[in-house]
Design a protein around this motif. Structure first.
Motif, mmCIF file in Angstrom:
data_model
loop_
_atom_site.group_PDB
_atom_site.id
_atom_site.type_symbol
_atom_site.label_atom_id
_atom_site.label_comp_id
_atom_site.label_asym_id
_atom_site.label_seq_id
_atom_site.Cartn_x
_atom_site.Cartn_y
_atom_site.Cartn_z
ATOM 1 N N ASN A 313 18.035 -14.448 6.067
ATOM 2 C CA ASN A 313 18.761 -13.226 5.735
ATOM 3 C C ASN A 313 18.676 -12.839 4.264
ATOM 4 O O ASN A 313 19.072 -11.730 3.892
ATOM 5 N N SER A 314 18.160 -13.737 3.439
ATOM 6 C CA SER A 314 17.983 -13.390 2.024
ATOM 7 C C SER A 314 16.791 -12.460 1.811
ATOM 8 O O SER A 314 16.642 -11.888 0.739
ATOM 9 N N ASN A 315 15.952 -12.316 2.822
ATOM 10 C CA ASN A 315 14.771 -11.457 2.749
ATOM 11 C C ASN A 315 14.977 -10.255 3.672
ATOM 12 O O ASN A 315 14.800 -10.364 4.893
ATOM 13 N N PHE A 321 11.837 -7.008 10.185
ATOM 14 C CA PHE A 321 10.739 -7.492 11.026
ATOM 15 C C PHE A 321 11.301 -8.147 12.288
ATOM 16 O O PHE A 321 10.874 -7.841 13.418
ATOM 17 N N LYS A 322 12.272 -9.016 12.113
ATOM 18 C CA LYS A 322 12.851 -9.746 13.235
ATOM 19 C C LYS A 322 13.604 -8.805 14.176
ATOM 20 O O LYS A 322 13.550 -8.964 15.406
ATOM 21 N N ASP A 323 14.320 -7.831 13.615
ATOM 22 C CA ASP A 323 15.041 -6.870 14.450
ATOM 23 C C ASP A 323 14.075 -6.139 15.390
ATOM 24 O O ASP A 323 14.383 -5.909 16.567
ATOM 25 N N VAL A 324 12.910 -5.756 14.865
ATOM 26 C CA VAL A 324 11.929 -5.038 15.678
ATOM 27 C C VAL A 324 11.371 -5.935 16.780
ATOM 28 O O VAL A 324 11.337 -5.537 17.951
ATOM 29 N N GLY A 329 11.569 -7.598 22.656
ATOM 30 C CA GLY A 329 11.548 -8.751 23.555
ATOM 31 C C GLY A 329 10.377 -9.686 23.324
ATOM 32 O O GLY A 329 9.970 -10.421 24.237
ATOM 33 N N MET A 330 9.854 -9.704 22.115
ATOM 34 C CA MET A 330 8.697 -10.537 21.808
ATOM 35 C C MET A 330 9.137 -11.971 21.504
ATOM 36 O O MET A 330 10.084 -12.186 20.750
ATOM 37 N N ALA A 391 9.874 1.050 10.911
ATOM 38 C CA ALA A 391 11.098 0.284 10.645
ATOM 39 C C ALA A 391 11.056 -0.309 9.245
ATOM 40 O O ALA A 391 12.041 -0.249 8.495
ATOM 41 N N LEU A 392 9.925 -0.882 8.856
ATOM 42 C CA LEU A 392 9.784 -1.451 7.525
ATOM 43 C C LEU A 392 9.784 -0.357 6.454
ATOM 44 O O LEU A 392 10.377 -0.518 5.376
#
Length: 395
Positions: A313-315, A321-324, A329-330, A391-392
């Motif tokens: 979470n510091s990045n 990236f993770k949210d996407v 569902g990857m 998203a990014l």
């Protein structure tokens, strides 16, 4: 039925033989200029090293002062052994199953075109992005990247891009998971020179180069065996988590009945970020000393400790990236890249970089014969970038 424009452009890109060594990038540069024109986007060509062009296609965001997103890929590919291929390695042939065969299909012309086609789709939808996006196409990654991203990243031209985060190449995954790489191993390539008593092959001289080289090889192979055992016996470890040692070259001698004055043995070593580099350097020097007088190392490459992109979470880039990927569902795996990519130059600049090539359920064929990527996997990867890039860029 007409072929999808992304697939058409992918196959055209694959047919440009940007094969090492001594690549002529002219046709590749012209192709990328054509792609930029089709997107109605500006294209710049930098040349920090003569005949090593860097192509940058830019989509300016609505808030251009924010740190930008760099989408990087390399133009060059490794050599081929044509007799080992069942398809023309630069023909981009597509079989009845939709598999596209060509050198660079996985490594990594697929990703370069996916970037372009994702931007095309976003522009066609009228999407507006906050951050500026730079798509960079660099040379010579397959021979170390020093004259490509390595040189360019040190220029004012690169610094003026104000890069906040970069995406670069990853690797195929044979199962349903996708892999994101957050670091790389340091590359140490060393030649151990073994000098000794020369003479006629019929005699038993003391302290010969061959005896010393055997001691060196035994020590390196013992180290290798321990790392292999560690990998095989520790659940969850990947090849990027251990030190790999491989004997790759042996040089010396003139003919069979002459004991040579020197033999040289070369090793390729890859060291994960957790490696104590001073200890490994000591291992090499101690091995040379124990092998006998006149044994010494010569380094072809000796990289410093690898920089790491944090996956927590510091990045904020990683959070997005993770949210996407979670939202799609990857199933994701996080790993240290086993080889070396241009991401290391970016991370050295203090910029977070993710190694990611969206290719799951695909055999790993980079640098292999009959390298291929299926049309469906390529288009699925394109869909992923259509979600990930905005998203990014809007984070």
């Amino acid at each position: 039925m007409a072929e999808h424009i992304a697939v058409k452009n992918f196959r055209e890109y694959l047919r440009i033989p940007t094969v090492q060594p001594n690549v002529n990038y002219d046709s590749c540069v012209e192709f990328l200029k054509k792609m930029a024109k089709s997107l109605d986007l500006p294209c710049k060509v930098y040349e920090p090293v003569r005949n090593k062009p860097i192509v940058v296609i830019t989509w300016v965001g609505t808030n251009p002062n924010q740190p930008t997103l760099l989408l990087n890929s390399h133009m060059d590919v490794v050599p081929v052994f044509r007799e080992k291929w069942t398809h023309d390695p630069f023909g981009a042939e597509k079989d009845a199953n939709g598999n596209i065969y060509a050198r660079g299909a996985q490594d990594m012309k697929c990703v370069g075109i996916q970037y372009i086609e994702a931007i095309r789709r976003l522009k066609e939808k009228g999407v507006k992005l906050n951050r500026t996006i730079h798509m960079s196409f660099v040379p010579d990654e397959e021979i170390g990247g020093e004259d490509g991203m390595g040189a360019w990243s040190q220029t004012e031209d690169f610094k003026e891009l104000n890069v906040g985060c970069a995406l670069d190449e990853g690797m195929a995954s044979p199962d349903e998971t996708y892999v994101v790489f957050y670091a790389e191993r340091s590359i140490w390539q060393v030649h151990i020179h073994c000098t000794g008593t020369p003479g006629h092959g019929s005699l038993l001289f003391p302290d010969t180069a061959g005896e010393k080289m055997r001691r060196v090889i035994d020590a390196f192979m013992d180290y290798r065996s321990k790392q292999k055992q560690k990998l095989e016996s520790t659940p969850g470890l990947t090849i990027g988590d251990v030190v790999t040692v491989n004997l790759t070259r042996v040089k010396g001698g003139v003919q069979n009945n002459v004991v040579p004055p020197e033999l040289v043995v070369g090793f390729d070593c890859r060291l994960p970020p957790s490696t104590d580099l001073e200890e490994f350097d000591k291992f090499i020097n101690d091995t040379c000393k124990a092998a006998g007088k006149g044994v010494y190392p010569e380094f072809q490459q000796k990289q410093t400790a690898s920089d790491i992109t944090k996956l927590d979470n510091s990045n904020p880039w990683w959070v997005t990236f993770k949210d996407v990927t979670d939202g799609l569902g990857m199933k994701m795996k996080h790993a240290i890249f086993p080889g070396g990519t241009d991401s290391r130059f970016v991370r050295m600049m203090g910029i977070p970089a993710f190694g990611f090539s969206p290719m799951n359920k695909t055999p790993v064929l980079l640098h292999d014969h009959d390298e291929f990527l299926s049309e469906s996997t390529f288009l699925t990867g394109l869909d992923i970038y259509v979600k990930l890039i905005p998203a990014l860029a809007n984070s």
